[in-house]
Every structure is written in C-alpha cells, then in structure tokens.
Scaffold this active site. Structure first.
Site, short mmCIF file in Angstrom:
data_model
loop_
_atom_site.label_atom_id
_atom_site.label_comp_id
_atom_site.label_asym_id
_atom_site.label_seq_id
_atom_site.Cartn_x
_atom_site.Cartn_y
_atom_site.Cartn_z
N GLN A 1 6.21 7.40 -24.62
CA GLN A 1 5.67 8.66 -24.09
C GLN A 1 6.01 9.92 -24.90
O GLN A 1 5.16 10.77 -25.10
CB GLN A 1 6.14 8.85 -22.64
CG GLN A 1 5.50 10.05 -21.98
CD GLN A 1 5.91 10.31 -20.55
OE1 GLN A 1 5.67 11.37 -20.02
NE2 GLN A 1 6.53 9.37 -19.88
N LEU B 1 -0.67 -2.08 -38.65
CA LEU B 1 0.00 -2.24 -39.93
C LEU B 1 1.40 -2.77 -39.68
O LEU B 1 2.15 -2.19 -38.89
CB LEU B 1 0.09 -0.86 -40.60
CG LEU B 1 0.34 -0.79 -42.09
CD1 LEU B 1 -0.78 -1.49 -42.85
CD2 LEU B 1 0.42 0.67 -42.51
N GLY C 1 16.11 34.99 -8.43
CA GLY C 1 16.84 35.76 -7.42
C GLY C 1 16.08 35.91 -6.11
O GLY C 1 16.60 36.45 -5.14
N GLN C 2 14.83 35.46 -6.07
CA GLN C 2 14.03 35.63 -4.85
C GLN C 2 14.12 34.35 -4.02
O GLN C 2 13.66 33.29 -4.46
CB GLN C 2 12.54 35.86 -5.21
CG GLN C 2 12.30 36.95 -6.23
CD GLN C 2 12.56 38.33 -5.65
OE1 GLN C 2 12.68 38.50 -4.44
NE2 GLN C 2 12.64 39.33 -6.51
N GLU D 1 13.23 8.38 -20.43
CA GLU D 1 13.08 9.59 -19.62
C GLU D 1 14.27 9.93 -18.72
O GLU D 1 14.89 10.99 -18.84
CB GLU D 1 11.82 9.41 -18.75
CG GLU D 1 11.59 10.47 -17.69
CD GLU D 1 11.28 11.83 -18.28
OE1 GLU D 1 10.43 11.91 -19.17
OE2 GLU D 1 11.88 12.83 -17.84
#
Ligand code: COA
Length: 425
Positions: A17, A72, A248-249, A139
């Site tokens: 991947q 190949l 920060g929200q 992963e």
C-alpha cells in the site's frame, strides 16, 4: 490540457500500500508509471482480500490506477539487464521493499546514481536509522510506533489503531511530496537525490499535535481534554482523549435520532467560542449565555460533560442531516458521521471525481477513490489498474527500444514470465 507530470517516467518497484499510494498520485498527475512486478506473482495485494475468485482484488485495483505493468524477474541476469535499461530511461525509482532487499538485487544508490545521475531514488521503510531499521513494517505497526495508537481511543481502554491508513497511505503521500520536491530541485541542480520516508516518521508528523500536548503537560494539565473537567489527574505522557477535538475548541461525537439501530447516527459537534450564544438558544439554555459558569470558554472547561449531555439531548431529536442544516445556519462547526455506504452514494463526491466508477476487464465496474488533489490546469482522469504484465511487450519495445528478436530473447530467458494478453476492451 497537459498533465502536470507529463514526461516524467517512474520505475515503480512498489508493492502493498505505501509505495503504490505514492506512485498512484504521480500517475494521476500524468507521470508514466511503469510498475515492475515479479512474473507470475505480481504485487501480493492482487491476490489479497479477493472478493471475486481469480480477479485482481479491490485492494490492488484501488491503489494502482493509471499505471502500466511489466513483469520482470529482477534476479534473472536478462531481467537485471532490462532493469538497468529502465533505470537509465526513467526519472524516478520508487520502492518499498524490506530493508536491504534493493541492495540484494544489486541496486545500490551509488550504482544507480553513477548510471543515471538525474535519477531520484525514493524509498519507504518502516523505520529510519536506529534500533528498528531492519524491521519489516505494516500499517498498524507504524501507527503504534509513530504515536498514533497511544493517543487514540478512550482513556480507560487499550490503545487503538485508526481506520485511516496513516502509516501506509500517509507515508506514500509524504514520499510523493519528497519526489516532486526532488524533481523541482533537479531542474536547477541537474542531479537526482535520495528521498527517504520512514513510516514511523510519517505517522509522527501526522500526530504532531500530540507531541505538542506532551510538552504542554510539563506546564500543567491539558484543560481542553475531558479528563480535566472530570478531575482525573494527568500522567507523564499525552493520554488518549476519546473524541475530544485536537485543538482548543471542545468537541464530541453526539448521538442523533436513530442511534439505537443505526451505528452511524451521530454528529461531531464543536462548541466554538464565537457561536456559543446561538448554541445556547438552539439547545434551549439561553441562561448559559450570561451565567458566569458557562459564559466563557475557560469557565466551561470544567463543565464539558454536562454541556455535551445537554447538547446531545437536542441532537437526539434530529437526524444527523437535519441537525447539520440547523447548525450550519449559525456557522456552528459540526459534521455528520458518514458511513462508507453514504460516502459511496454521495452525488457531490461523484461530481468532483473524488469517488469514481471505473471499468476493469476481469472485474467489471467498481468504485474507487479518485485524486483528492484538484489541479485546475491538469485535471485527473482515473484509469483502471493494469493486469499483471499487461504492458510488458509495449514497454520493452516503446520505452526501451528493444526489437522483436531481442524481445523474443528476453522472453526465452524466463525474465518476464508468461505475458498476459487481454481481450480488447
Ligand atoms: N523479481 C524478483 N524478486 C523480486 C521481485 C522481482 N520483480 N520483486 C520483489 N522481489 C523479491 C525481493 O527482492 C525480496 O527478496 P529478498 O528477500 O531475497 O531480498 C522478496 O521479493 C521479498 O520482498 P520484501 O520486500 O521482503 O517483501 P515481504 O512480502 O517479505 O515484506 C513488507 C513486505 C511490506 C513487510 C516489506 O516489503 C517492508 O517492510 N517494506 C517497507 C515498509 C513498507 O512499505 N511497509 C508497508 C507496506 S504497505
């Protein structure tokens, strides 16, 4: 319209991947990506997670658009000869073999640079130099080693990996940027260079806000984390923050109408400071606009659980799309939790080419994710992934200039295996 990377030839020695994500991006932008695969076998993902017997998997077909495939055997003497010819001819070699595998094929940077000084050699490995440099990495290993898993999930649960493939696709994306940067550098240096991206480093780059928080911890608790309002002391490392927002929200995932039977009937809701007043009006708590315990973002921090419980009582009365419509009128930042089914069927994503239907000679029509990066002067046309070795003869002839008898000789040597012929599409 010409493609942004037209004229660039990429020797794509990638598999699985991370590497294929990178070369797919280059191919979308118009590079001629020549995928070198082992005869008879090919990229292992062709056969992984197959949903239709003997048909290239969606895993493969969704990561290898717009490429050509040559088979190949890089360990066969004739195969090696063809490979070196490809190295002379191409601008970039991209690989994500296990550590040392490229050198074992005889492809060292020194030899590549000597043969084609303009070539860029781009590699993905799991780790950079250090104690894990020889490890094979997938992963989730990268998510764990890059700081993502320790900071994902809930405080009282085990570390979690995320569904977004930040280790593989994220590193491929980083590598692609490294390659185009090196191509730009080559325009004035005239020389290629090595581009390395370790998956651990790529994940950490995407987790930089968590290293930010690690350092903030030395100066006191992380007040925007729910844990602060709950009075739970912080340890010495950035904790898992559930669905708290990374900035920060304060934000949370809240139930919407239908949550009892629909696993995705949820909305992400952010209590952004400037829209606090409309939030109070919408949820029926107008008193919170002026009550000193709720009126400022700082005052609200110890009450986040109570506030979000109240907001959720409102969101549960609406389905996620209705809630979006109401909240958007007041610029209240929110987002529906969309299922993959909803995304696949979304007409807006189809219209922009982010979700595309492609046809494939053995698979037929299927959906794929198109190029999320939109260039105004060189739009992406998504073409299906190649069959194994589909372009072997064409590449030997047209890219490398071999004549028919030379191609016959290469075939007889066993270097390219059986060449796949496809029915006219
Ligand atoms: N002709 C002949 N041999 C070929 C070949 C070809 N066209 N293409 C590959 N091979 C050989 C390699 O030379 C290697 O042989 P060697 O071990 O004798 O040197 C062998 O195939 C296997 O390659 P390898 O990369 O070790 O594959 P693997 O399946 O054992 O490991 C990974 C897979 C992904 C774990 C490993 O490649 C890796 O760690 N890559 C770097 C990190 C990475 O990209 N991980 C994410 C993948 S999404």
């Amino acid at each position: 319209m010409s493609k942004a990377l037209e004229g660039i030839k990429v020797l794509d020695f990638t598999h699985v991947q991370s590497g294929p994500t990178c070369t797919q991006l280059l191919a979308w932008f118009g590079a001629d990506v020549i995928k070198v695969e082992r005869p008879g076998v090919g990229d292992a993902t062709r056969g992984q997670l197959q949903d239709i017997p003997d048909v290239d998997s969606l895993y493969f077909t969704m990561l290898n658009h717009n490429k050509r495939s040559i088979t190949l055997d890089s360990k066969n003497p004739k195969g090696k000869e063809v490979l070196w010819r490809l190295i002379k001819e191409c601008d970039v070699l991209v690989e994500n073999f296990a550590p040392g595998a490229l050198a074992r094929m005889g492809l060292t940077w020194e030899k590549i640079h000597e043969t084609n000084p303009r070539m860029i050699l781009a590699s993905v490995k799991g780790f950079g130099p250090g104690r894990y440099e020889d490890c094979k990495v997938y992963e989730n290993v990268a998510q764990c080693a890059g700081g993502s898993a320790s900071t994902t999930g809930f405080r009282d649960g085990i570390p979690m990996v995320t569904g977004a493939q930040i280790g593989d696709s994220g590193t491929g994306l980083h590598l692609a940027l490294g390659i185009v940067t090196a191509l730009f550098h080559r325009t004035h240096s005239g020389l290629g260079q090595k581009v390395d991206c370790a998956m651990q480093d790529g994940v950490l780059n995407l987790c930089r806000v968590k290293l930010r928080d690690q350092q903030r911890l030395a100066h006191g608790p992380l007040k925007e984390y729910s844990q602060f309002g709950e009075g739970v002391p912080f340890g010495d490392a950035t904790p898992r923050a559930g669905n708290d927002s990374g900035g920060g929200q304060p934000g949370r995932i809240l139930k919407c109408k239908g949550w009892e039977h629909d696993p995705n009937a949820y909305i992400y809701f952010i209590t952004q400071g400037p829209v606090w007043e409309p939030i109070c009006d919408i949820i029926g708590e107008p008193g919170w606009k002026t009550d000193p315990a709720y009126a400022t973002p700082k005052a609200r921090l110890p009450h986040l659980n109570e506030i979000f419980t109240r907001i959720e009582a409102w969101t549960m009365k609406h389905d996620k799309f209705e809630a979006m419509d109401i909240l958007n009128k007041y610029d209240i930042p929110c987002g529906p939790i969309l299922s993959m089914k909803e995304i696949a069927e979304d007409p807006a994503l189809r219209a922009t080419g982010t979700v595309v239907e492609v046809d494939h000679p053995t698979r037929g029509k299927h959906l794929t994710v198109g190029n999320p990066i939109k260039l105004s002067a060189s739009p992406t046309e998504v073409a299906r992934a190649p069959l194994l070795g589909e372009h072997t003869e064409e590449i030997l002839r047209d890219v490398l200039g071999y004549n028919e008898s030379e191609i016959g000789e290469i075939a007889n040597s066993g270097a390219i295996g059986a060449v796949q012929k496809i029915a006219a599409e």
